[in-house]
Design an enzyme around this catalytic site. Structure first.
Site, mmCIF file in Angstrom:
data_model
loop_
_atom_site.group_PDB
_atom_site.id
_atom_site.type_symbol
_atom_site.label_atom_id
_atom_site.label_comp_id
_atom_site.label_asym_id
_atom_site.label_seq_id
_atom_site.Cartn_x
_atom_site.Cartn_y
_atom_site.Cartn_z
ATOM 1 N N LYS A 67 0.749 -0.985 -0.130
ATOM 2 C CA LYS A 67 -0.022 -0.016 0.212
ATOM 3 C C LYS A 67 0.896 1.234 -0.158
ATOM 4 O O LYS A 67 0.679 2.070 -0.723
ATOM 5 C CB LYS A 67 -1.000 0.077 1.307
ATOM 6 C CG LYS A 67 -1.888 1.170 1.405
ATOM 7 C CD LYS A 67 -2.958 0.827 2.320
ATOM 8 C CE LYS A 67 -2.569 0.254 3.628
ATOM 9 N NZ LYS A 67 -1.711 0.916 4.500
ATOM 10 N N THR A 69 4.090 1.403 -0.653
ATOM 11 C CA THR A 69 4.697 1.569 -2.161
ATOM 12 C C THR A 69 3.626 2.113 -3.175
ATOM 13 O O THR A 69 4.294 2.860 -4.118
ATOM 14 C CB THR A 69 5.338 0.072 -2.300
ATOM 15 O OG1 THR A 69 6.019 -0.319 -1.283
ATOM 16 C CG2 THR A 69 6.228 0.182 -3.626
ATOM 17 N N ARG A 90 2.241 8.600 6.877
ATOM 18 C CA ARG A 90 2.419 8.301 8.534
ATOM 19 C C ARG A 90 4.336 7.983 8.695
ATOM 20 O O ARG A 90 4.660 7.453 7.841
ATOM 21 C CB ARG A 90 1.685 7.171 8.856
ATOM 22 C CG ARG A 90 -0.016 7.505 8.982
ATOM 23 C CD ARG A 90 -0.434 6.083 9.486
ATOM 24 N NE ARG A 90 -0.330 4.831 8.445
ATOM 25 C CZ ARG A 90 -0.711 3.818 9.208
ATOM 26 N NH1 ARG A 90 -0.826 3.278 10.397
ATOM 27 N NH2 ARG A 90 -0.516 2.808 8.137
ATOM 28 N N LYS A 101 6.801 -6.742 10.731
ATOM 29 C CA LYS A 101 6.221 -6.082 9.459
ATOM 30 C C LYS A 101 7.109 -5.222 8.770
ATOM 31 O O LYS A 101 7.186 -5.029 7.553
ATOM 32 C CB LYS A 101 4.936 -4.997 9.936
ATOM 33 C CG LYS A 101 4.401 -4.485 8.865
ATOM 34 C CD LYS A 101 3.033 -3.334 9.251
ATOM 35 C CE LYS A 101 2.269 -2.790 8.105
ATOM 36 N NZ LYS A 101 3.007 -1.861 7.543
ATOM 37 N N ALA A 269 -3.613 1.346 12.533
ATOM 38 C CA ALA A 269 -5.045 1.215 12.309
ATOM 39 C C ALA A 269 -5.811 0.049 13.223
ATOM 40 O O ALA A 269 -7.089 0.087 12.870
ATOM 41 C CB ALA A 269 -5.119 1.174 10.656
ATOM 42 N N PHE A 297 -3.593 -0.605 7.140
ATOM 43 C CA PHE A 297 -4.077 -1.862 6.838
ATOM 44 C C PHE A 297 -5.297 -1.858 5.938
ATOM 45 O O PHE A 297 -5.084 -1.154 4.819
ATOM 46 C CB PHE A 297 -4.642 -2.490 8.321
ATOM 47 C CG PHE A 297 -3.457 -2.867 9.121
ATOM 48 C CD1 PHE A 297 -2.247 -3.700 8.716
ATOM 49 C CD2 PHE A 297 -3.433 -2.295 10.439
ATOM 50 C CE1 PHE A 297 -1.331 -3.905 9.808
ATOM 51 C CE2 PHE A 297 -2.267 -2.551 11.490
ATOM 52 C CZ PHE A 297 -0.963 -3.285 10.754
ATOM 53 N N PHE A 378 3.229 -9.342 -9.910
ATOM 54 C CA PHE A 378 4.397 -10.073 -9.791
ATOM 55 C C PHE A 378 4.735 -10.730 -10.996
ATOM 56 O O PHE A 378 3.642 -11.193 -11.979
ATOM 57 C CB PHE A 378 4.037 -10.791 -8.629
ATOM 58 C CG PHE A 378 4.218 -10.397 -7.221
ATOM 59 C CD1 PHE A 378 5.218 -10.534 -6.346
ATOM 60 C CD2 PHE A 378 3.311 -9.525 -6.753
ATOM 61 C CE1 PHE A 378 5.558 -9.972 -5.118
ATOM 62 C CE2 PHE A 378 3.491 -8.811 -5.416
ATOM 63 C CZ PHE A 378 4.475 -8.962 -4.626
ATOM 64 N N TRP A 406 7.449 -0.848 -7.644
ATOM 65 C CA TRP A 406 8.647 -1.500 -6.988
ATOM 66 C C TRP A 406 9.657 -1.444 -7.808
ATOM 67 O O TRP A 406 10.735 -1.194 -7.828
ATOM 68 C CB TRP A 406 8.227 -2.898 -6.311
ATOM 69 C CG TRP A 406 9.114 -3.217 -5.562
ATOM 70 C CD1 TRP A 406 9.050 -3.117 -4.069
ATOM 71 C CD2 TRP A 406 10.489 -4.025 -6.172
ATOM 72 N NE1 TRP A 406 10.447 -3.774 -3.632
ATOM 73 C CE2 TRP A 406 11.150 -4.262 -4.581
ATOM 74 C CE3 TRP A 406 11.032 -4.183 -7.043
ATOM 75 C CZ2 TRP A 406 12.213 -4.794 -4.498
ATOM 76 C CZ3 TRP A 406 12.231 -4.955 -6.914
ATOM 77 C CH2 TRP A 406 12.939 -5.153 -5.728
#
Length: 550
Positions: A67, A69, A90, A101, A269, A297, A378, A406
């Protein structure tokens, strides 16, 4: 290359040059070194607001969604289209960085930098919030020790200490042991800084004066007569405001491509409201034609709180919502083990798609928002899988944009940026999951049934009575504390569960933040470290470079 190697190879511009490009007078920008700075929002040019874009996601899985990224890649993509875009994100908490994480600075070629600084101490905001919280805790216990003129009942002190680290050992403790000079022995405990009320106050405050007003409203304890005791009663709000004064200025950094980013505030969150600061968002809206922000999240948590709490309190309304997913994560929601996610599995994908469709439907039918799905691509994704996702979304009149941010940075986000620009021209009017005038019990029920898809809500003994007492304080929104892994309060119910009941275990008043926190299932406000914490892989090499951050 790894994320940290990519970030280290970048050649960033000096932060004062980034500030000048935004039209900021550098006299009102306080540099923290060459590549990060504090911005005084009082001197931001008074321009019409730009378009607000919310980036949210499906419920997270071990496969990852990306998210943050995507948020960074989208902003970079908008700038490649010639749009003036500013990020509002954030700040990472050290708990996830050293836990499971990881950091929150994006990944690959869609990162904000300096990555090491952002993921570690940054400009010290979270430490200032921790200190302000613990100053108030110290003043509560000192007041009791020094004669207790307010008549605080030590058994009813509800203000907890905090620290910016996962430490399960401190969840429930007894403090004040060791004799009379060490204070009154009483039950105590720690929350993680990202879940404390001072963090919520910090992120919802509109300016320094509002911050002080919110701090003074914080309820820290109750007297023997049952009356609330506030930070104002203890004369603590002034000192707390002093500790937070510099921290309240948003932090300015940049993406790898030089896109300005205001990174400020970091509530979780799942146990807090999951949004960056109102001040940073409003500043970004004044500085850019497009403000890209994210909420933590899945959309059942971060987006719900962004829309029902932050937007309602600050008078904000997004022009478009981006829901992030991956084929791998959707197959994970369909029951495929992580080791087998690289194989085509249309049946599992079909099953897991229910999770994405529910979040999209919520954004459309509950909140009346224009939506696009960003599908992080991917190499193992097959054309049949991509076609299936697009086919299911077409039934909701929603487009799917493949993202390669990415690997390609802003270039890989240009298709998404074009769709976002189109959606921003679509007239929309934000609606909420519940009317503010409803009772707290009904607000919880409406969130659970409309947003989560629950059949019903169960309340532990005494919770309904407590909610009725809190209703007397006026119309307050609800901040749901719930597992991030499921639409339900059971992390094992992945995909799109049906027929479940959400159990509200306890509620807490956050008077300064202006909401009530409802704890569901087994969610707690102080996470623990995993069996193999990320901290074990973090090191500093002989050249003085940090390794292992991700």
């Amino acid at each position: 290359m790894t994320d940290i190697e990519i970030a280290r190879a970048a050649k960033p511009r000096k932060i004062l040059d980034i500030a000048k490009d935004l039209g900021l007078d550098t006299e009102h920008v306080e540099p923290f070194g060459h590549y990060k700075a504090k911005v005084d929002p009082a001197f931001v040019p008074d321009r019409p607001d730009g378009k607000l874009i919310l980036v949210t996601a499906i419920n997270p899985t071990p496969a990852g969604e990306g998210k943050t990224t995507v948020s960074i890649g989208l902003a970079d993509g908008l700038r490649r289209l010639g749009k003036k875009a500013v990020l509002a994100l954030r700040e990472p908490s050290l708990g996830p960085v050293f836990g499971v994480k990881g950091g929150a600075a994006g990944g690959g070629y869609a990162q904000i930098i300096p990555m090491e600084d952002i993921n570690l101490h940054f400009t010290g905001d979270l430490h200032a919030i921790t200190t302000a919280n613990n100053l108030l805790a110290a003043m509560v216990d000192n007041h009791i020790q020094q004669g207790n003129a307010l008549g605080i009942d030590p058994r009813r002190v509800c203000w907890r200490r905090c620290m910016d680290m996962n430490d399960r050992q401190l969840r429930e403790i007894v403090s004040g042991l060791g004799g009379k000079n060490n204070g009154m022995p009483r039950p105590d405990g720690f929350d993680i800084t990202a879940a404390c009320e001072v963090m919520a106050v910090f992120c919802l405050a509109s300016d320094l004066a509002d911050l002080k007003r919110r701090l003074e409203r914080i309820v820290v304890a109750y007297t023997f007569a049952g009356e609330p005791v506030t930070a104002k009663d203890l004369h603590a709000q002034g000192a707390m405001t002093a500790l937070l004064k510099t921290a309240l200025m948003p932090n300015l950094v940049q993406s790898l491509e030089g896109t300005p980013a205001l990174v400020h505030g970091g509530p979780f969150a799942n146990i807090a409201h999951g949004c960056n600061s109102v001040i940073a968002t409003r500043t970004a809206l004044k500085l850019g034609d497009y403000c890209v922000t994210e909420a933590g999240f899945g959309a059942d948590l971060g987006a719900e709180k962004f829309l029902d709490i932050k937007c309602r309190a600050a008078g904000l309304s997004p022009s478009a919502v981006v829901v992030v997913a991956t084929v791998r994560a959707l197959k994970c929601h369909g029951g495929v083990p992580k080791a087998e996610l690289g194989k085509e599995n249309l049946a599992a994908l079909e099953k897991g798609l229910g999770n994405l469709l529910k979040h999209v439907e919520n954004m459309q039918s509950v909140y009346s928002m224009p939506v696009v799905v960003a599908l992080n691509r991917f190499v193992t994704d097959t054309q049949a899988e991509l076609d299936l996702v697009a086919q299911r979304l077409r039934a909701l009149s929603v487009n799917v944009c493949l993202c390669d941010v990415w690997a390609k940075g802003g270039e890989g986000g240009m298709a998404l940026a074009e769709e976002v620009v189109r959606l921003c021209e679509t007239p929309s009017q934000l609606t909420y999951a519940y009317p503010l005038e409803e009772t707290l019990e009904n607000k919880i029920r409406l969130i659970a049934q409309r947003v989560y898809g629950a059949k019903d809500v169960a309340f532990a003994a005494g919770v309904k009575t407590q909610l009725r007492k809190l209703d007397a304080l006026g119309p307050l929104p609800v901040c749901m504390a719930k597992t991030q892994y499921s639409l339900s309060d059971n992390p094992k119910l992945v995909g799109r569960p049906e027929g479940f009941t959400v159990t509200v275990r306890q509620v807490r008043l956050s008077a300064g933040a202006g909401f009530v926190v409802a704890f569901t299932g087994e969610i707690i406000a102080m996470p623990g470290l995993p069996k193999v914490p990320a901290a074990e892989a973090i090191d500093v090499n002989e050249a003085g470079e940090i390794e292992g951050l991700f």
